[in-house]
Design an enzyme around this catalytic site. Structure first.
Site, short mmCIF file in Angstrom:
data_model
loop_
_atom_site.label_atom_id
_atom_site.label_comp_id
_atom_site.label_asym_id
_atom_site.label_seq_id
_atom_site.Cartn_x
_atom_site.Cartn_y
_atom_site.Cartn_z
CE LYS A 10 -4.03 -2.27 2.05
NZ LYS A 10 -5.09 -2.01 3.10
CG PHE A 58 -13.72 0.91 6.71
CD1 PHE A 58 -13.30 0.57 5.40
CD2 PHE A 58 -14.44 0.33 7.43
CE1 PHE A 58 -13.39 -0.81 5.10
CE2 PHE A 58 -14.82 -0.94 7.22
CZ PHE A 58 -14.26 -1.73 5.99
NE ARG A 86 -6.86 -13.66 5.50
CZ ARG A 86 -7.23 -12.32 5.51
NH1 ARG A 86 -6.94 -11.71 4.29
NH2 ARG A 86 -7.98 -11.79 6.38
CB THR A 92 -7.05 -5.91 9.46
OG1 THR A 92 -7.71 -7.12 8.84
CG2 THR A 92 -7.74 -4.80 8.47
NE ARG A 103 -2.09 -5.63 7.22
CZ ARG A 103 -3.36 -6.42 6.60
NH1 ARG A 103 -3.66 -7.56 7.46
NH2 ARG A 103 -3.94 -6.26 5.57
CG ASN A 113 -3.83 -2.30 6.57
OD1 ASN A 113 -3.55 -1.79 5.38
ND2 ASN A 113 -4.71 -3.11 6.76
CG HIS A 116 -5.51 -6.29 -0.02
ND1 HIS A 116 -6.76 -6.48 0.57
CD2 HIS A 116 -5.61 -7.05 -1.20
CE1 HIS A 116 -7.41 -7.12 0.06
NE2 HIS A 116 -6.91 -7.83 -0.92
#
Ligand code: CMP
Length: 141
Positions: A10, A58, A86, A92, A103, A113, A116
């Protein structure tokens, strides 16, 4: 089974110049990058990608953040790639992410964060196809 999953580095992580550190987490944990590109997402492309969240409170902040700078999109391949990615990402919300996860180490907030990752085989298939033509994904086996 060998699977493919879809991943985004991100804008916060690209801005911090930690693309390589995040790619290393994938590579050191049995995931191969079989497709990758850097993109500036438009509101339309980001909104289509996150269409399932359109009614969530959000959503506006999510789209604003995801269009705030370039992202890296990639397809990761490996044994149990969806769950493995994951696990490497962590929760998250970075405040809840286990120590040593991407993260926990690189993210600041639930919005910014860092990464993804697809949450199921169905979303992996949809998300990969949203960003990549079959001809852009390389067989590395
Ligand atoms: P991601 O896995 O990219 O999917 C949707 C994103 O929305 C999520 O990561 C978070 O960065 C962001 N987000 C912000 N608030 C929330 C929330 N309350 N629950 C889930 N995701 C959230």
């Amino acid at each position: 089974a060998v699977e493919r999953t879809f991943s985004i580095v991100k804008p916060d992580a690209v801005g911090k110049n930690v693309i390589g550190k995040i790619y290393s987490r994938f590579e050191e944990n049995g995931l191969r990058i079989v497709a990758a590109k850097m993109l500036q997402l438009s509101e339309e492309v980001a909104g289509g990608f996150y269409a399932e969240h359109r009614e969530r409170p959000f959503f506006p902040a999510l789209i604003e953040f995801m269009t705030s700078g370039p992202v890296l999109v990639q397809v990761l391949e490996g044994e149990n790639a969806i769950a493995k990615n994951r696990e490497l990402m962590g929760a998250t919300n970075p405040q809840e992410a286990d120590a040593g996860t991407i993260r926990a180490d690189f993210a600041e907030s639930i919005d910014a964060n860092a990464v993804h990752g697809s949450d199921s085989p169905a979303s992996a298939a949809r998300e990969i196809a949203y960003f990549f033509a079959a001809s852009e994904i390389c067989d590395r086996a």
